[in-house]
Design a protein around this motif. Structure first.
Motif, PDB file in Angstrom:
ATOM      1  N   GLU A 257       0.824  -1.216   0.000  1.00  0.00           N
ATOM      2  CA  GLU A 257       0.000   0.000   0.000  1.00  0.00           C
ATOM      3  C   GLU A 257       0.859   1.268   0.000  1.00  0.00           C
ATOM      4  N   MET A 258       2.121   1.148   0.418  1.00  0.00           N
ATOM      5  CA  MET A 258       3.017   2.305   0.318  1.00  0.00           C
ATOM      6  C   MET A 258       3.542   2.432  -1.110  1.00  0.00           C
ATOM      7  N   ALA A 259       3.930   1.313  -1.696  1.00  0.00           N
ATOM      8  CA  ALA A 259       4.439   1.345  -3.080  1.00  0.00           C
ATOM      9  C   ALA A 259       3.393   1.924  -4.023  1.00  0.00           C
ATOM     10  N   ALA A 260       2.111   1.680  -3.703  1.00  0.00           N
ATOM     11  CA  ALA A 260       1.027   2.163  -4.575  1.00  0.00           C
ATOM     12  C   ALA A 260       0.903   3.681  -4.540  1.00  0.00           C
ATOM     13  N   ARG A 261       1.583   4.321  -3.601  1.00  0.00           N
ATOM     14  CA  ARG A 261       1.411   5.773  -3.453  1.00  0.00           C
ATOM     15  C   ARG A 261       2.441   6.591  -4.227  1.00  0.00           C
ATOM     16  N   ILE A 262       3.333   5.919  -4.927  1.00  0.00           N
ATOM     17  CA  ILE A 262       4.324   6.649  -5.722  1.00  0.00           C
ATOM     18  C   ILE A 262       3.592   7.534  -6.731  1.00  0.00           C
ATOM     19  N   GLY A 263       3.985   8.793  -6.802  1.00  0.00           N
ATOM     20  CA  GLY A 263       3.334   9.743  -7.695  1.00  0.00           C
ATOM     21  C   GLY A 263       2.282  10.610  -7.019  1.00  0.00           C
ATOM     22  N   GLU A 264       1.858  10.183  -5.840  1.00  0.00           N
ATOM     23  CA  GLU A 264       0.810  10.911  -5.125  1.00  0.00           C
ATOM     24  C   GLU A 264       1.311  12.285  -4.634  1.00  0.00           C
ATOM     25  N   VAL A 265       0.449  13.291  -4.750  1.00  0.00           N
ATOM     26  CA  VAL A 265       0.734  14.589  -4.141  1.00  0.00           C
ATOM     27  C   VAL A 265       0.412  14.477  -2.650  1.00  0.00           C
ATOM     28  N   VAL A 266       1.424  14.643  -1.802  1.00  0.00           N
ATOM     29  CA  VAL A 266       1.224  14.408  -0.369  1.00  0.00           C
ATOM     30  C   VAL A 266       1.087  15.710   0.417  1.00  0.00           C
ATOM     31  N   ALA A 267       1.425  16.818  -0.212  1.00  0.00           N
ATOM     32  CA  ALA A 267       1.250  18.095   0.474  1.00  0.00           C
ATOM     33  C   ALA A 267       1.053  19.174  -0.569  1.00  0.00           C
ATOM     34  N   SER A 268       0.056  19.987  -0.371  1.00  0.00           N
ATOM     35  CA  SER A 268      -0.131  21.166  -1.197  1.00  0.00           C
ATOM     36  C   SER A 268      -0.639  22.229  -0.248  1.00  0.00           C
ATOM     37  N   ARG A 269       0.286  23.073   0.151  1.00  0.00           N
ATOM     38  CA  ARG A 269      -0.043  24.003   1.228  1.00  0.00           C
ATOM     39  C   ARG A 269       0.441  25.391   0.883  1.00  0.00           C
ATOM     40  N   THR A 270      -0.265  26.362   1.397  1.00  0.00           N
ATOM     41  CA  THR A 270       0.046  27.760   1.123  1.00  0.00           C
ATOM     42  C   THR A 270       0.242  28.480   2.452  1.00  0.00           C
ATOM     43  N   ALA A 271       1.270  29.298   2.530  1.00  0.00           N
ATOM     44  CA  ALA A 271       1.532  30.030   3.766  1.00  0.00           C
ATOM     45  C   ALA A 271       2.195  31.365   3.455  1.00  0.00           C
ATOM     46  N   VAL A 272       1.970  32.311   4.344  1.00  0.00           N
ATOM     47  CA  VAL A 272       2.580  33.632   4.220  1.00  0.00           C
ATOM     48  C   VAL A 272       3.968  33.591   4.875  1.00  0.00           C
TER      49      VAL A 272
ATOM     50  N   THR B  93      11.903   9.253  -2.036  1.00  0.00           N
ATOM     51  CA  THR B  93      12.287  10.532  -2.650  1.00  0.00           C
ATOM     52  C   THR B  93      11.025  11.333  -2.983  1.00  0.00           C
ATOM     53  N   TRP B  94      11.057  12.599  -2.591  1.00  0.00           N
ATOM     54  CA  TRP B  94       9.958  13.518  -2.897  1.00  0.00           C
ATOM     55  C   TRP B  94      10.452  14.608  -3.850  1.00  0.00           C
ATOM     56  N   LYS B  95       9.549  15.093  -4.700  1.00  0.00           N
ATOM     57  CA  LYS B  95       9.856  16.288  -5.500  1.00  0.00           C
ATOM     58  C   LYS B  95       8.891  17.387  -5.071  1.00  0.00           C
ATOM     59  N   THR B  96       9.432  18.568  -4.915  1.00  0.00           N
ATOM     60  CA  THR B  96       8.646  19.672  -4.376  1.00  0.00           C
ATOM     61  C   THR B  96       8.825  20.908  -5.245  1.00  0.00           C
ATOM     62  N   THR B  97       7.708  21.591  -5.499  1.00  0.00           N
ATOM     63  CA  THR B  97       7.789  22.886  -6.178  1.00  0.00           C
ATOM     64  C   THR B  97       7.274  23.968  -5.230  1.00  0.00           C
ATOM     65  N   TYR B  98       7.836  25.152  -5.364  1.00  0.00           N
ATOM     66  CA  TYR B  98       7.421  26.313  -4.572  1.00  0.00           C
ATOM     67  C   TYR B  98       7.064  27.436  -5.534  1.00  0.00           C
ATOM     68  N   THR B  99       5.851  27.951  -5.408  1.00  0.00           N
ATOM     69  CA  THR B  99       5.439  29.077  -6.253  1.00  0.00           C
ATOM     70  C   THR B  99       4.978  30.224  -5.358  1.00  0.00           C
ATOM     71  N   ASN B 100       5.042  31.436  -5.894  1.00  0.00           N
ATOM     72  CA  ASN B 100       4.628  32.598  -5.092  1.00  0.00           C
ATOM     73  C   ASN B 100       3.250  33.089  -5.522  1.00  0.00           C
ATOM     74  N   GLN B 101       2.825  34.210  -4.946  1.00  0.00           N
ATOM     75  CA  GLN B 101       1.465  34.719  -5.169  1.00  0.00           C
ATOM     76  C   GLN B 101       1.257  35.192  -6.607  1.00  0.00           C
ATOM     77  N   ARG B 102       2.353  35.329  -7.369  1.00  0.00           N
ATOM     78  CA  ARG B 102       2.227  35.690  -8.790  1.00  0.00           C
ATOM     79  C   ARG B 102       2.330  34.446  -9.681  1.00  0.00           C
ATOM     80  N   ASP B 103       2.232  33.268  -9.073  1.00  0.00           N
ATOM     81  CA  ASP B 103       2.358  31.986  -9.780  1.00  0.00           C
ATOM     82  C   ASP B 103       3.726  31.824 -10.423  1.00  0.00           C
ATOM     83  N   GLU B 104       4.712  32.522  -9.894  1.00  0.00           N
ATOM     84  CA  GLU B 104       6.082  32.346 -10.383  1.00  0.00           C
ATOM     85  C   GLU B 104       6.722  31.196  -9.613  1.00  0.00           C
ATOM     86  N   LEU B 105       7.466  30.352 -10.340  1.00  0.00           N
ATOM     87  CA  LEU B 105       8.194  29.260  -9.698  1.00  0.00           C
ATOM     88  C   LEU B 105       9.391  29.854  -8.950  1.00  0.00           C
ATOM     89  N   VAL B 106       9.390  29.690  -7.634  1.00  0.00           N
ATOM     90  CA  VAL B 106      10.433  30.251  -6.780  1.00  0.00           C
ATOM     91  C   VAL B 106      11.596  29.275  -6.625  1.00  0.00           C
TER      92      VAL B 106
END
Lengths: 154, 177
Positions: free
Chosen positions: B21-36, B153-166
């Motif tokens: 059940e862990m192997a089946a989660r590869i590719g899953e988005v595990v966090a999508s959070r926004t903070a100031v 291994t996780w891959k993470t993207t960070y974007t800002n309030q202008r939708d620019e990739l930070v």
């Protein structure tokens, strides 16, 4: 920091140059503040009994992200206020413990002038580094690489 | 009832460290959070690294170097959008698992950070709104000098309030028996 060190420029950097080594001995107080600043509840960083009896470490364990932050600090101390960190990659290889003398160093592996990338901004160049966190006895804690952008003279 | 063949002496009868059940989660988005981004939070972080870089503390120094205000230390970025833990739901070792998918490897209770690789594209300032999206990139069982372990291994993207990739990051965790 009471005074700003002189700014390093891309033009003055050569392959093989070593950046100043940062030498740090982490204590449990600093570890506590780092765990607080990173919202890290992992007991191996503050519960000595848990670290030793459950996980088999000789003492509480210096946070891997603190090692990484210190190694990055060696780089950002060197590049000064006008330099920027562009890429930073490290691997955790070994654990460190409070009281260990830790050394964070870097050596320049490549220099690349940036031409015409941003004509509106100041002229810059990229510098690649091999970076390493070590214990006092030479054991490698954290090998890695970094790329920084430095201003050019004039 | 016919009997199954005896297990061979090789490693095929070793229980996998990665539950299906862990192997089946590869590719899953595990966090999508926004903070100031809060200046005091990143200054506290810098202080805990004993990094007193004037760029992070002195707006005049920052402005003299082309910033509108003190920039956030780039290595603080992974802390910006951390969640709030329920202390009654912590693992016995005190970790929360929030933000990395609450992956469970019952045979591998000892966890440590593996590696991290960050590419920083834009400066971040107090008041910026950062969205962090983290995805499980891979879960593999490996064997090293000190025995078997699980590498996540996780891959993470960070974007800002202008939708620019930070920034973009790869990070990993090692779990050992």
């Amino acid at each position: 920091m009471t005074s700003t060190p002189p700014q390093v420029h891309f033009d003055d950097v050569n392959v093989g140059d070593e950046i100043p080594t940062l030498t740090v001995t982490v204590d449990p107080t600093q570890m506590f503040f780092f765990s607080a600043a990173t919202y890290n509840g992992h007991r191996i960083h503050y519960d000595r009994q848990w670290a030793k009896e459950v996980e088999g470490y000789p003492d509480i364990v210096v946070q891997g992200p603190l090692q990484a932050a210190l190694l990055a600090r060696a780089v950002t101390d060197w590049i000064g206020s006008a330099g920027t960190l562009v890429n930073y990659a490290v691997q955790n290889r070994a654990s460190a413990f409070p009281g260990d003398e830790l050394r964070f160093r870097g050596v320049v592996t490549a220099v690349r002038a940036e031409i015409g990338a941003d004509t509106a901004g100041p002229a810059t160049g990229l510098v690649d580094l091999e970076i390493t966190g070590l214990k006092g006895d030479g054991q490698v804690l954290m090998p890695g690489t970094a790329t920084v952008r430095l201003p050019r003279r004039g | 009832m016919s009997s199954l063949p005896e297990p061979s002496e090789d490693s095929r009868d070793v229980e996998p460290l990665i539950p299906a059940e862990m192997a089946a989660r590869i590719g899953e988005v595990v966090a999508s959070r926004t903070a100031v981004v809060e200046v005091k939070e990143f200054q506290r972080w810098a202080a805990s690294v004993k990094d007193r870089n004037p760029l992070y503390f002195d707006a005049e120094v920052a402005r003299a170097n082309g910033h509108p205000d003190v920039p956030m230390p780039p290595m603080f970025l992974q802390q910006v959008a951390l969640g709030v833990a329920d202390l009654d739901q912590l693992r016995p070792d005190g970790t929360a698992g929030t933000g990395n998918g609450n992956l469970s490897f019952p045979l591998c209770p000892r966890r440590m950070a593996g590696g991290e690789n960050h590419t920083f594209l834009l400066s971040v300032y107090g008041g910026d709104v950062i969205t962090q999206e983290r995805r499980i990139d891979s879960i593999v069982e490996k064997s090293g000098r000190s025995g078997r372990f699980v590498l996540v291994t996780w891959k993470t993207t960070y974007t800002n309030q202008r939708d620019e990739l930070v920034a973009e990051s790869t990070s990993s965790m090692i779990a050992r028996p």
